[in-house]
Motif scaffolding. Structure first.
Motif, PDB file in Angstrom:
ATOM      1  N   GLU A   6       0.734  -1.230  -0.095  1.00  0.00           N
ATOM      2  CA  GLU A   6      -0.036  -0.174  -0.132  1.00  0.00           C
ATOM      3  C   GLU A   6       0.769   1.367  -0.006  1.00  0.00           C
ATOM      4  N   ALA A   7       2.236   1.266   0.688  1.00  0.00           N
ATOM      5  CA  ALA A   7       2.849   2.221   0.846  1.00  0.00           C
ATOM      6  C   ALA A   7       3.467   2.747  -0.708  1.00  0.00           C
ATOM      7  N   ILE A   8       3.858   1.604  -1.092  1.00  0.00           N
ATOM      8  CA  ILE A   8       4.383   1.538  -2.684  1.00  0.00           C
ATOM      9  C   ILE A   8       3.568   2.156  -3.621  1.00  0.00           C
ATOM     10  N   ALA A   9       2.269   1.817  -3.350  1.00  0.00           N
ATOM     11  CA  ALA A   9       1.126   2.264  -4.352  1.00  0.00           C
ATOM     12  C   ALA A   9       0.958   3.708  -4.084  1.00  0.00           C
ATOM     13  N   ARG A  10       0.880   4.199  -2.964  1.00  0.00           N
ATOM     14  CA  ARG A  10       0.790   5.641  -2.335  1.00  0.00           C
ATOM     15  C   ARG A  10       1.832   6.545  -2.958  1.00  0.00           C
ATOM     16  N   MET A  11       3.253   5.983  -2.812  1.00  0.00           N
ATOM     17  CA  MET A  11       4.524   6.770  -3.400  1.00  0.00           C
ATOM     18  C   MET A  11       4.455   6.796  -4.909  1.00  0.00           C
ATOM     19  N   TYR A  12       3.992   5.777  -5.533  1.00  0.00           N
ATOM     20  CA  TYR A  12       4.114   5.747  -6.978  1.00  0.00           C
ATOM     21  C   TYR A  12       2.853   6.913  -7.485  1.00  0.00           C
ATOM     22  N   TYR A  13       1.745   6.927  -6.637  1.00  0.00           N
ATOM     23  CA  TYR A  13       0.837   7.896  -7.183  1.00  0.00           C
ATOM     24  C   TYR A  13       1.312   9.289  -6.927  1.00  0.00           C
ATOM     25  N   ASP A  14       1.899   9.365  -5.671  1.00  0.00           N
ATOM     26  CA  ASP A  14       2.295  10.954  -5.419  1.00  0.00           C
ATOM     27  C   ASP A  14       3.362  11.337  -5.971  1.00  0.00           C
TER      28      ASP A  14
ATOM     29  N   VAL B   8      -5.648   1.437  -6.551  1.00  0.00           N
ATOM     30  CA  VAL B   8      -6.867   1.459  -5.713  1.00  0.00           C
ATOM     31  C   VAL B   8      -6.498   0.298  -5.113  1.00  0.00           C
ATOM     32  N   CYS B   9      -6.086   0.263  -3.821  1.00  0.00           N
ATOM     33  CA  CYS B   9      -5.694  -0.922  -2.880  1.00  0.00           C
ATOM     34  C   CYS B   9      -7.181  -1.600  -2.233  1.00  0.00           C
TER      35      CYS B   9
ATOM     36  N   LEU C  37     -12.709   1.192 -13.253  1.00  0.00           N
ATOM     37  CA  LEU C  37     -13.292   2.225 -13.811  1.00  0.00           C
ATOM     38  C   LEU C  37     -13.740   3.606 -13.526  1.00  0.00           C
ATOM     39  N   ALA C  38     -13.358   3.451 -12.024  1.00  0.00           N
ATOM     40  CA  ALA C  38     -13.933   4.640 -11.271  1.00  0.00           C
ATOM     41  C   ALA C  38     -12.815   5.960 -11.569  1.00  0.00           C
ATOM     42  N   GLU C  39     -13.553   7.100 -11.123  1.00  0.00           N
ATOM     43  CA  GLU C  39     -12.468   8.054 -11.413  1.00  0.00           C
ATOM     44  C   GLU C  39     -11.704   8.737 -10.352  1.00  0.00           C
ATOM     45  N   VAL C  40     -11.727   7.968  -9.131  1.00  0.00           N
ATOM     46  CA  VAL C  40     -10.630   8.141  -7.906  1.00  0.00           C
ATOM     47  C   VAL C  40      -9.465   7.718  -8.385  1.00  0.00           C
ATOM     48  N   GLN C  41      -8.665   8.596  -8.044  1.00  0.00           N
ATOM     49  CA  GLN C  41      -7.118   8.370  -8.524  1.00  0.00           C
ATOM     50  C   GLN C  41      -6.432   7.647  -7.524  1.00  0.00           C
ATOM     51  N   PHE C  42      -6.488   7.855  -6.213  1.00  0.00           N
ATOM     52  CA  PHE C  42      -6.043   6.715  -5.252  1.00  0.00           C
ATOM     53  C   PHE C  42      -7.029   6.719  -4.115  1.00  0.00           C
TER      54      PHE C  42
END
Length: 246
Positions: A154-162, A169-170, A207-212
């Motif tokens: 989850e931390a890796i996912a957040r870092m790559y988004y930021d 989406v986790c 398909l959602a518009e949320v980005q993280f």
């Protein structure tokens, strides 16, 4: 109509097979798994803990839009070395390859075990359901190295988004059962995620518009103790199944 390309890592596992059937109408599916004897068509063999191997798979799928990342060691009792290489290093490699190949979005298969210790500690871990409703805003409380490895994911996912704008989406997935029958184990009355609710949750996350975002993956069980109100509000998740009515 040309369908967007979707890569499922760990596609030959239980959840991968369910999603392969459930998402075929909306995506051009590609799969990668270490358990394959040979590569055929849109299916590839690779060890995600080896960056060169997984990056080579991405190179063979031009204009790849999304990834559902399931691959790794799924054992709750996984030892540290396996959890580290297969779940932490492997997840980083998938994200690094996705960034390099301009993938838009990853659905990361996290786990309820990132907060598993709310249900107690050994030797009574998971014997009784959590006495409180757990939300994604509550502090993490992993119940072992497997849970720790999913926290890292989850931390890796957040870092790559930021840092890089790679959307994620986790999903803190509950209990997905091969026979889809939650009546055999008492804990399943709380944590069961039915096959059709799994497919709905993943499809809406893609398909959602949320980005993280981080959501619990659980059906609408009467006795569930994970809060799904953010998934309902943000992506329109409407689970159809309830273990108590089976």
């Amino acid at each position: 109509m040309t369908l967007p390309k979707l890569l499922i890592t760990g596609h030959s596992g239980l959840i991968g097979k369910i999603l392969w059937r459930g998402l075929a109408d909306a995506f051009e599916l590609h799969g990668v798994d270490i358990c394959l004897d040979e590569q055929t068509g849109n299916v590839f063999r690779a060890d995600i803990s080896n960056f060169e191997q997984i990056n080579a798979v991405f190179e063979r799928i031009p204009e790849l839009a999304c990834v559902v990342h399931l691959a790794g060691d799924p054992r709750v009792e996984a030892d540290w070395q396996s959890a580290l290489m297969n779940n932490v290093v492997g997840t980083r490699n998938v994200y690094a390859a996705a960034k390099a190949h301009k993938v838009k979005r990853i659905i990361f298969a996290s786990s309820n075990h990132v907060t598993g210790a709310y249900e107690g500690f050994p030797p009574s871990l998971h014997i009784q359901a959590s006495p409180v409703k757990i939300t994604t805003q509550d502090p993490i409380r992993p119940d072992g190295y497997y849970g720790v490895s999913k926290v890292a994911g989850e931390a890796i996912a957040r870092m790559y988004y930021d840092l890089h704008g790679l959307e994620s989406v986790c999903l803190r997935i509950g209990s997905v059962l091969k026979d889809d029958d939650p009546t055999k184990v008492a804990r399943s009355q709380s944590i069961w995620l039915s096959h059709r609710d799994l497919v709905q949750l993943v499809k809406k996350s893609l398909l959602a518009e949320v980005q993280f975002a981080i959501y619990y993956g659980v059906s609408n069980n009467r006795d569930r103790f994970w809060d799904i109100s953010n998934a309902v509000a943000e992506i329109g998740y409407q689970p159809e199944d309830d273990a108590s009515t089976r």
